[in-house]
Design an enzyme around this catalytic site. Structure first.
Site, PDB file in Angstrom:
ATOM      1  N   LYS A 123      -9.265  -2.013  -3.473  1.00  0.00           N
ATOM      2  CA  LYS A 123      -9.288  -2.934  -2.349  1.00  0.00           C
ATOM      3  C   LYS A 123     -10.398  -2.595  -1.345  1.00  0.00           C
ATOM      4  O   LYS A 123     -10.853  -1.247  -1.388  1.00  0.00           O
ATOM      5  CB  LYS A 123      -8.015  -2.422  -1.764  1.00  0.00           C
ATOM      6  N   ASP A 163       0.812  -1.258  -0.100  1.00  0.00           N
ATOM      7  CA  ASP A 163       0.137  -0.087  -0.033  1.00  0.00           C
ATOM      8  C   ASP A 163       1.033   1.254  -0.158  1.00  0.00           C
ATOM      9  O   ASP A 163       2.145   1.069   0.377  1.00  0.00           O
ATOM     10  CB  ASP A 163      -0.890   0.015   1.256  1.00  0.00           C
ATOM     11  N   ARG A 164       0.411   2.366  -0.391  1.00  0.00           N
ATOM     12  CA  ARG A 164       1.245   3.567  -0.370  1.00  0.00           C
ATOM     13  C   ARG A 164       1.136   4.502   0.729  1.00  0.00           C
ATOM     14  O   ARG A 164       2.013   4.475   1.702  1.00  0.00           O
ATOM     15  CB  ARG A 164       0.925   4.449  -1.715  1.00  0.00           C
ATOM     16  N   ASP A 165      -0.164   5.125   0.914  1.00  0.00           N
ATOM     17  CA  ASP A 165      -0.265   6.370   2.092  1.00  0.00           C
ATOM     18  C   ASP A 165      -0.627   5.425   3.269  1.00  0.00           C
ATOM     19  O   ASP A 165      -1.439   4.655   3.280  1.00  0.00           O
ATOM     20  CB  ASP A 165      -1.539   6.987   1.680  1.00  0.00           C
ATOM     21  N   ASP A 171       0.659   9.001   6.058  1.00  0.00           N
ATOM     22  CA  ASP A 171      -0.754   9.720   5.482  1.00  0.00           C
ATOM     23  C   ASP A 171      -1.264  10.610   5.961  1.00  0.00           C
ATOM     24  O   ASP A 171      -1.449  10.944   7.114  1.00  0.00           O
ATOM     25  CB  ASP A 171      -1.893   8.477   5.742  1.00  0.00           C
ATOM     26  N   ASP A 229      -1.776  -0.652   5.876  1.00  0.00           N
ATOM     27  CA  ASP A 229      -2.262  -0.432   7.116  1.00  0.00           C
ATOM     28  C   ASP A 229      -3.628  -0.264   7.367  1.00  0.00           C
ATOM     29  O   ASP A 229      -3.884   0.063   8.371  1.00  0.00           O
ATOM     30  CB  ASP A 229      -1.787   1.220   7.186  1.00  0.00           C
ATOM     31  N   LYS A 230      -4.368  -1.071   6.596  1.00  0.00           N
ATOM     32  CA  LYS A 230      -5.668  -1.245   6.581  1.00  0.00           C
ATOM     33  C   LYS A 230      -6.137  -2.667   6.592  1.00  0.00           C
ATOM     34  O   LYS A 230      -5.291  -3.444   5.710  1.00  0.00           O
ATOM     35  CB  LYS A 230      -6.453  -0.407   5.808  1.00  0.00           C
ATOM     36  N   ASP A 233      -4.033  12.244   5.049  1.00  0.00           N
ATOM     37  CA  ASP A 233      -5.593  12.318   4.834  1.00  0.00           C
ATOM     38  C   ASP A 233      -5.664  13.019   3.294  1.00  0.00           C
ATOM     39  O   ASP A 233      -5.622  14.166   3.348  1.00  0.00           O
ATOM     40  CB  ASP A 233      -6.215  13.057   5.820  1.00  0.00           C
TER      41      ASP A 233
END
Length: 215
Positions: free
Chosen positions: A134, A34-36, A42, A159-160, A44
């Protein structure tokens, strides 16, 4: 007649970009990221290249994949585009900055895929549950086709939980959840990524993939 402009957009809400010219043999596993919130902090809906800051924890993992000869593939949801907060040109600038900062640290990404579709979007990007977004596995599967990857032995870091679900649905066996907890979900192992010991475990897993593909 003017030449047709070629962009990484394969459809209005999907970006697929091959980075660099590294050539990989078929049936290699990949490190999906993942990136952010995983590669960079991140903020937002990041939209200002000047504000991009890398998360240093991920640098040694990317370096391990580069050293092992494993493709590094970024898969990122970008609903900020669907919501009208910014457009693909802003995404390109921000993503270019992320890649530049990584290159400055001597680590490299081989492909970037982004999905802008979201049910709260406007116009053609207002799509609920798009297969590329995703937790659906579309971006991983598309990268698998384009790079002829061994998805089963690939790894994902995010991160999710949506990142972990995407990995499971794409046929991966395990993933690392930034600041999350370990769990087993339908045969998919979620490893936590919170401290140096967790990072060492991720790096060991990446190095093992490299050794397996050299044997």
């Amino acid at each position: 007649m003017a030449d047709k402009v070629v962009t990484p957009l394969t459809e209005p809400g999907v970006w697929v970009e091959r980075i660099g010219d590294r050539v990989f043999p078929e049936r290699l596993p990949a490190l999906f990221l993942d990136r952010d919130g995983t590669i960079n902090v991140d903020t937002d809906y990041p939209s200002d290249p000047a504000e991009i800051e890398l998360r240093p924890q991920m640098l040694p993992a990317i370096a391990a994949a580069n050293h092992a000869g494993i493709p590094v593939v970024v898969v990122t949801n970008q609903s900020g585009i669907a919501r009208g907060y910014f457009d693909w040109s802003v995404f390109a600038a921000v993503n270019g900055r992320v890649l530049e900062l990584l290159n400055d640290q001597g680590v490299f990404v081989d492909m970037v895929l982004a999905c802008a579709y979201h049910e709260a979007g406007v116009g053609p990007l207002a799509v609920a549950d798009h297969p590329m977004r995703k937790p659906n596995p579309g971006m991983l599967i598309e990268a698998g086709k384009r790079l002829a990857l061994d998805l089963r032995h690939s790894l994902i870091v995010g991160d999710k939980l949506a990142d972990m679900h995407a990995g499971r649905r794409a046929g991966l066996a395990q993933g690392w959840l930034v600041d999350g907890e370990a769990a087993i979900q339908r045969g998919f192992a979620i490893r936590r990524l919170q401290d140096d010991d967790d990072l060492a475990g991720l790096i060991t897993a990446i190095e093992a993939l490299g050794r397996d593909n050299r044997s």
